[in-house]
Design an enzyme around this catalytic site. Sequence first.
Site, mmCIF file in Angstrom:
data_model
loop_
_atom_site.group_PDB
_atom_site.id
_atom_site.type_symbol
_atom_site.label_atom_id
_atom_site.label_comp_id
_atom_site.label_asym_id
_atom_site.label_seq_id
_atom_site.Cartn_x
_atom_site.Cartn_y
_atom_site.Cartn_z
ATOM 1 N N ARG A 84 -56.890 -43.267 73.344
ATOM 2 C CA ARG A 84 -57.090 -44.718 73.259
ATOM 3 C C ARG A 84 -56.371 -45.508 74.348
ATOM 4 O O ARG A 84 -56.951 -46.427 74.921
ATOM 5 C CB ARG A 84 -56.707 -45.221 71.872
ATOM 6 C CG ARG A 84 -57.574 -44.683 70.740
ATOM 7 C CD ARG A 84 -59.026 -44.619 71.106
ATOM 8 N NE ARG A 84 -59.899 -44.212 70.007
ATOM 9 C CZ ARG A 84 -60.975 -43.474 70.168
ATOM 10 N NH1 ARG A 84 -61.307 -43.041 71.373
ATOM 11 N NH2 ARG A 84 -61.736 -43.149 69.142
ATOM 12 N N ASP A 137 -57.650 -47.034 65.132
ATOM 13 C CA ASP A 137 -58.076 -47.315 66.495
ATOM 14 C C ASP A 137 -58.018 -48.788 66.843
ATOM 15 O O ASP A 137 -57.745 -49.159 67.986
ATOM 16 C CB ASP A 137 -59.490 -46.767 66.735
ATOM 17 C CG ASP A 137 -59.493 -45.276 67.023
ATOM 18 O OD1 ASP A 137 -58.411 -44.736 67.308
ATOM 19 O OD2 ASP A 137 -60.570 -44.664 66.967
ATOM 20 N N ASP A 196 -72.081 -47.097 65.723
ATOM 21 C CA ASP A 196 -71.314 -48.331 65.602
ATOM 22 C C ASP A 196 -71.385 -49.181 66.870
ATOM 23 O O ASP A 196 -71.670 -50.377 66.814
ATOM 24 C CB ASP A 196 -69.846 -48.019 65.276
ATOM 25 C CG ASP A 196 -69.668 -47.490 63.861
ATOM 26 O OD1 ASP A 196 -70.670 -47.064 63.262
ATOM 27 O OD2 ASP A 196 -68.531 -47.493 63.369
ATOM 28 N N SER A 198 -68.660 -39.430 60.940
ATOM 29 C CA SER A 198 -68.365 -40.009 62.246
ATOM 30 C C SER A 198 -67.703 -38.961 63.126
ATOM 31 O O SER A 198 -66.830 -38.210 62.672
ATOM 32 C CB SER A 198 -67.437 -41.220 62.065
ATOM 33 O OG SER A 198 -66.988 -41.691 63.307
#
Length: 426
Positions: free
Chosen positions: A92, A121, A12, A177
Amino acid sequence: MKIVVAYSGGLDTSVLLLWLKEKYNAEIIAYCSDCGQGDELDGLEAKALSTGASKCYIDDQKEEFARDYIFPMFQANAIYEGRYLLGTSIARPCITKGMVDVALKEGADAIAHGATGKGNDQVRFELSAAALAPDIKIIAPWRDAEFRAQFPGRKEMIEYAEAHNIPVKASMKKPYSMDRNLLHISFEAGALEDTWYDATGEADRDMYVLSVSPEDAPDTPQYVQFLFDKGNIIGLQTEGLAELITELGDFEVQGEKDGYTLLTPYGIMRVLNFLGGKHGIGRVDIVENRFVGMKSRGIYETPGGTIILAAHQDLETLVMDRDLQQTRDTLIPKYAQLVYNGFWFAPEREAIQALVTESQKKVSGEVRMKLYKGNVMQAGRRSPHSLYDEDVATMEGGQEEAYNQDDATGFIALNALRLKANARQK
């Protein structure tokens, strides 16, 4: 225009790096937080530059991540929906802080991320950025209709990467993923979107990175002892520890105390990840509720974190006052939800953290655990702050001065008053 892109080198972010450069005619600065991805970072800078970035920052946040994010979260015993140890969620805010710092340093016009419009996210990155740098612009390509039209699925992204000579690990055979950091690794998408699909079978044996299957774990258990100080593990004791530290080789011993090897939070995580993985600990298959409203299925490996949580909870049973613990625990579902939803830098999370820190003042002592085939078993705990009194708790006679059993009669009678009153109204 100058854009700082959160870059992992995966499918990505590799695609969107080049796409952003072309669409905005912008200078792209790749930012990668090294928060424990291991060999995934090998060759990352060269890949970013060859893909179109003018610079690539690889920010070593491993110790910061362990000390300022993972450890405070485990002091709170935070678990989302009773099962998820928040491995992606807690990374994050750490990553965003590093990225915002670089953006401000570089005088960037915007930051960009590769989180999809369906996931958590995007929220975590952007809420963290809003709290840290409220005036910075954020670009989210997955919420751009033009980007989605060009890349309706992973198939088109893989084809785009191949056409532009961008090497990626994803394939249509195994298109799931992955996201890895010091606390865990997650697997989503692809075959895993079928909630009936069994990911413990032989076909997915090679998917797992941090742990062996419990069936393949050693037949001999391993004992590990933990030295806690104010709710944090500061030292370890286990067979073969010195050799293991030498083998891991990327952190230093901080000293010794009472037979324990003292380590930094990062060192603790490294050792426990290895031991937990060796014994098949920390695999979880979850269907969870995303903040945006949908359910999603994910598979997580959290070997070290699973051990830390079990050891911390065990010590608290010995040293924490009952009502203090219950008061703290009433706030933890909210705390876990705040972490999951991206509110790490929100004032309410910081306020709860202050209460958690206060509650941990006497959570010091030792815990012994047994690791065996996917299990973390309690095997002893002791502390100078222990609230356990054997004279009071004993089932043997001869300790009437410590606890008079006759006192329980009035205690029960008083607690029964309202129950009797309610019963008489029926």
